[in-house]
Design a protein around this motif. Structure first.
Motif, short mmCIF file in Angstrom:
data_model
loop_
_atom_site.label_atom_id
_atom_site.label_comp_id
_atom_site.label_asym_id
_atom_site.label_seq_id
_atom_site.Cartn_x
_atom_site.Cartn_y
_atom_site.Cartn_z
N TYR A 47 37.11 -7.24 94.39
CA TYR A 47 38.18 -8.22 94.35
C TYR A 47 38.39 -8.83 95.74
O TYR A 47 38.48 -10.04 95.89
N ASN A 67 39.76 -0.83 80.52
CA ASN A 67 40.54 -1.52 79.50
C ASN A 67 40.49 -0.71 78.21
O ASN A 67 39.46 -0.57 77.59
N LYS A 99 42.73 -6.07 87.29
CA LYS A 99 43.15 -5.12 86.25
C LYS A 99 42.36 -3.81 86.36
O LYS A 99 42.94 -2.73 86.23
N GLN A 100 41.06 -3.90 86.64
CA GLN A 100 40.25 -2.69 86.78
C GLN A 100 40.70 -1.90 88.00
O GLN A 100 40.78 -0.67 87.95
N TYR A 147 40.95 -11.82 87.64
CA TYR A 147 41.80 -11.10 86.70
C TYR A 147 41.16 -9.75 86.32
O TYR A 147 41.82 -8.71 86.40
N GLY A 148 39.91 -9.79 85.91
CA GLY A 148 39.24 -8.56 85.49
C GLY A 148 39.16 -7.53 86.59
O GLY A 148 39.44 -6.34 86.38
N LYS A 191 40.27 -13.17 79.03
CA LYS A 191 40.78 -12.22 80.02
C LYS A 191 40.41 -10.78 79.62
O LYS A 191 39.98 -9.98 80.45
N TYR A 192 40.59 -10.48 78.34
CA TYR A 192 40.26 -9.15 77.82
C TYR A 192 38.78 -8.84 78.09
O TYR A 192 38.43 -7.77 78.58
N SER A 230 36.75 -10.22 80.27
CA SER A 230 36.46 -10.11 81.69
C SER A 230 36.77 -8.71 82.20
O SER A 230 35.98 -8.11 82.93
N TRP A 231 37.90 -8.18 81.80
CA TRP A 231 38.29 -6.83 82.20
C TRP A 231 37.37 -5.80 81.55
O TRP A 231 36.88 -4.88 82.21
#
Length: 86
Positions: free
Chosen positions: A74, A40, A33-34, A29-30, A55-56, A58-59
């Motif tokens: 990823y 973030n 998103k990155q 997830y992180g 999740k927040y 991790s990102w």
């Protein structure tokens, strides 16, 4: 199977026959998103939404990582997980 693009890696995760660990899912997830949005800049979730907070975080832990590097990391992680979950 080695994905060569972020999109291929995302498609590969949809073919997993078993679910990766929560730790690995948070990493995915992180990194995603990155790779797609960059750093973030959002508000930290409320105190009792532990899933959203994880999740927040991790990102957020990837702040300063370029989109290209995050995409590469990823794809590497998906390739590794594919050996265990396909």
């Amino acid at each position: 199977m080695k994905p060569t693009t972020l999109e291929e890696a995302v498609e590969l995760t949809k073919k997993f026959t078993s679910k990766p660990s929560n730790e690995d899912l948070l990493k995915l997830y992180g990194l995603y998103k990155q790779a797609t949005e960059g750093d973030n800049e959002g508000e930290r979730p409320g105190g009792f939404d532990f899933k959203a907070a994880a999740k927040y975080n991790s990102w957020l832990s990837l702040k300063g990582t370029s989109k290209e590097e995050a995409a590469s990391l990823y794809m590497e992680l998906v390739e590794k997980l594919a050996t265990q979950h396909l």
